[in-house]
Every structure is written in structure tokens, then in C-alpha cells.
Design an enzyme around this catalytic site. Structure first.
Site, PDB file in Angstrom:
ATOM      1  N   LYS A  39      17.211  41.807  40.489  1.00  0.00           N
ATOM      2  CA  LYS A  39      16.102  40.894  40.183  1.00  0.00           C
ATOM      3  C   LYS A  39      15.365  40.507  41.468  1.00  0.00           C
ATOM      4  CE  LYS A  39      16.103  40.245  35.682  1.00  0.00           C
ATOM      5  NZ  LYS A  39      15.002  40.778  34.883  1.00  0.00           N
TER       6      LYS A  39
ATOM      7  N   GLY B  32      15.458  42.196  22.426  1.00  0.00           N
ATOM      8  CA  GLY B  32      16.365  41.211  23.030  1.00  0.00           C
ATOM      9  C   GLY B  32      15.983  39.788  22.655  1.00  0.00           C
TER      10      GLY B  32
ATOM     11  N   TYR C 200      23.039  42.513  39.192  1.00  0.00           N
ATOM     12  CA  TYR C 200      21.874  42.031  38.442  1.00  0.00           C
ATOM     13  C   TYR C 200      21.001  41.117  39.323  1.00  0.00           C
ATOM     14  CZ  TYR C 200      19.649  38.940  34.886  1.00  0.00           C
ATOM     15  OH  TYR C 200      18.790  38.187  34.130  1.00  0.00           O
TER      16      TYR C 200
ATOM     17  N   ILE D  33      13.039  53.065  28.773  1.00  0.00           N
ATOM     18  CA  ILE D  33      11.979  52.898  29.782  1.00  0.00           C
ATOM     19  C   ILE D  33      12.147  53.875  30.950  1.00  0.00           C
ATOM     20  CG2 ILE D  33      11.358  50.491  29.310  1.00  0.00           C
ATOM     21  CD1 ILE D  33      13.253  49.803  31.739  1.00  0.00           C
TER      22      ILE D  33
ATOM     23  N   GLY E 100      12.147  45.825  26.216  1.00  0.00           N
ATOM     24  CA  GLY E 100      13.311  45.002  25.836  1.00  0.00           C
ATOM     25  C   GLY E 100      12.953  44.080  24.690  1.00  0.00           C
TER      26      GLY E 100
END
Ligand code: AKB
Length: 338
Positions: free
Chosen positions: A157, A13, A153, A54, A10
Site C-alpha cells: 500500500k 468486495g 500488504y 486485473i 475488486g
């Protein structure tokens, strides 16, 4: 012979770009920078850039065969708002993607005979306050409290925090020989604000969006109520936290997951500070009740005393300094040059 390197997923980002610059200022070790998008030219010059996914197993195999990673900063993720629109895809990227990288780190730890450091940014989204009354009563939550996320999300996480902890302590626990475990370290970040990039796909985005719109001279309709409150952090402190945690001696760390925070602001307080710097800013409120409910479920502030005690964390930027010295001067320059 595999080349020693640091891996950042990432990398294009918000956190990735700032992290690459910071690592390259301090060290010559090659940084392998992966992202689905093309990296900006400056990033390409500083890194071994790889445009890829990924989830691509062939890519992970290639990485294993070409590099020996000392540390992996696994930043690639779909953020909270975006994940609600594509929950299956979010699960694939956020969970299966993390699992693939944990396996890569576990395998490399084994070969090196030394733990690979796996640094994982988690989020206030891992929390879920049941209602506003509770959010007010439990203003500064500790790591083990209110772990009831209400977004894909946040669930991703929280689960990946657990997976990382498992890989660090119990991976292949029934094997005849205990493997060399990877070294998993995780930060739960508040909403991050960068002067150089505008976030996309998150739900804490109303803060940075308000500021960037004001600097660009564009009207902005804030998608949460004025009294909605969450913690925030300026990007340089996020990078400081990532690097400080990476460098902390293993023996000092009694947990794998740490809250870190800088300042807590309501949308109205954020707005007031923006107005002090950009008095002509046209900011109105047009709550999106569904996105607002997500922000309402996040804590008003985080208790980061474990990070302060165990590895010496403290932010450099409170709200005043973040706006006066980092955000506003850099954002002004960015929009004046556009
Ligand atoms: C988001 O809004 O999804 C992120 C976060 C708080 O982790 N910025």
C-alpha cells in the site's frame, strides 16, 4: 466510439459492493465492475460486470479499447493476513495489479486530454509503530509519520501510494512534451465495518467478526488482547469519504494521500458495545500472538485533520451512532432472515 464509464476493481468486495450501490443511486454513468469472483445478482444488474483478473493484460487492453474512464476506483487487493501467507501473490496483485491500472489511467488521460481520477484506498497498515510504548505516546499519527509497515500488504500500500503520486506529478518527466497526468487521490482507511458483509483475509477483522458472530448467536474467540486499540469506521462513512474525495476540486488538495477515521476502540470497548446490544454474546479472548503483533504495529488512532481542512471530510457515524443506527439494526435483520 468508447463509452464513458467508471471502473471499479475488486467490485465484489466489501467496499466495492457498497460503492457500486452508492454511485448508482446518484448517477446513470455505466459502472464497469471487475472482480475475480462472480458478482452478486444485484451488482450484476447495476453494472457492466466483468469476471476477470486485473493482472490479465488482454483484459486491460479490452477495457482501454471499449471504455473511456472518468474515474477508476482501484479496490482489488489481498488484505494483510492473507498477504502474509502468500506474499509473492500479494505483491503481484497489490503492486503489479496497481501498476497495470495506473498505466491504463495514464494512457486514457493522454487520449482524453483530461486527467482520469484514480482513487486508491490505502490503510492504517501503511504505518508501523515500533512498540506499544510508542503507539501509546503517538496516538494520533499524521500521514508522514511512522511509515514503516511490517506486513507485505502495508508495504504494498505504501509503495503504491508513492507510485500513484509519481504518476500524478512526474510520469514521463523527461519526455519532450509533458503528458496529461492522471489525478491520483488516496485515502488511508482504518478498519472498516460493514453490516452487510463479513470481511475476510484482514487483521482488523476481529471487530466485525465479533459483532457478526454475536448477531448470529455464535461464540467468538477474539484473536487479539482486550487492550489492543485501532481506529474503525462504518462502511457508509468509507463510501462518503471515497466520493467526497473524488468530488473535491483539484486545487483544494495539497496532498495525494489523506488519513480518514471515525472512532478508536480497544477490543474490550468494542466487546462492551456488542454486549449492550447482544447481552448473550459469547465472546472470549484467544490471542494469536502473530496476528496480534500486526495489529499492535498499527496506530491507535489517525490524525485526519488534513482531510477535514482540505476537502471537508467529517464522519457521520461516531461509535455510538455507528452501532445504534447502522450496524446493529441492519445486522439484526440480516441474521433474523437467515
Ligand atoms: C486489513 O486488516 O488488512 C484491512 C486493513 C486494516 O487495511 N482491513
Amino acid at each position: 466510439m468508447r463509452k464513458k464509464a467508471i471502473l471499479i476493481t475488486g467490485a465484489a468486495g466489501e467496499i466495492g459492493q457498497a460503492l457500486v450501490r452508492s454511485i448508482k443511486e446518484k448517477s446513470d454513468i455505466p459502472v464497469v465492475a471487475i472482480d475475480l469472483s462472480t458478482l452478486p445478482d444485484e451488482m450484476r444488474m447495476l453494472t457492466v460486470p466483468i469476471q476477470g483478473n486485473i493482472l490479465d493484460e488482454a483484459l486491460l487492453k479490452r477495457l482501454i479499447s471499449e471504455f473511456e474512464f472518468e474515474s477508476i476506483f482501484h479496490l482489488a487487493a489481498l488484505l494483510s493476513t492473507r498477504s502474509e501467507f502468500t506474499p509473492d501473490e500479494a505483491h503481484r496483485v497489490n503492486v503489479a495489479g496497481t501498476l497495470g491500472l495506473l498505466n491504463l489511467a495514464a494512457e486514457q488521460s493522454q487520449w482524453r486530454g483530461e486527467p482520469v481520477k484514480f482513487i486508491f484506498p490505502s490503510s492504517i497498515a501503511a504505518y508501523g509503530m515500533p512498540d506499544l510504548e510508542t503507539k501509546t505516546a503517538y496516538a494520533r499519527v499524521r500521514e508522514w509519520e511512522w511509515n514503516y509497515p511490517r506486513t507485505m500488504y502495508g508495504c504494498n500500500k505504501l509503495y503504491c501510494e508513492q507510485l500513484g503520486t509519481y504518476y500524478a506529478h512526474y510520469y514521463r518527466q523527461l519526455a519532450a512534451e509533458t503528458p496529461v497526468m492522471l489525478d491520483f487521490r488516496c485515502l488511508r482507511f482504518p478498519g472498516l465495518i460493514s453490516a452487510f458483509t463479513v470481511p475476510s483475509g484482514g487483521t482488523s477483522d476481529y471487530g466485525p467478526e465479533m459483532l457478526h458472530a454475536a448477531a448470529a448467536g455464535k461464540p467468538y474467540a477474539c484473536f487479539v488482547r482486550e487492550d489492543v486499540r485501532i481506529p474503525f469506521m462504518a462502511m457508509p462513512d468509507a463510501i462518503k469519504a471515497l466520493l467526497l474525495l473524488t468530488e473535491a476540486p483539484r486545487s483544494a488538495l495539497k496532498r495525494t494521500v489523506f488519513n480518514v477515521t471515525s472512532f478508536s476502540l480497544s477490543a474490550a470497548e468494542f466487546h462492551q458495545i456488542v454486549l449492550q446490544h447482544f447481552p448473550d454474546a459469547q465472546i472470549t479472548y484467544k490471542p494469536d500472538l502473530k496476528r496480534q503483533a500486526i495489529v499492535d504495529s498499527w496506530p491507535a488512532d489517525l490524525d485526519d485533520s488534513a482531510a477535514r481542512r482540505q476537502w471537508g471530510w467529517s464522519p457521520d457515524y461516531d461509535a455510538r451512532r455507528a452501532f445504534d443506527e447502522y450496524l446493529v439494526p441492519n445486522i439484526r435483520e440480516r441474521y433474523n432472515h437467515n
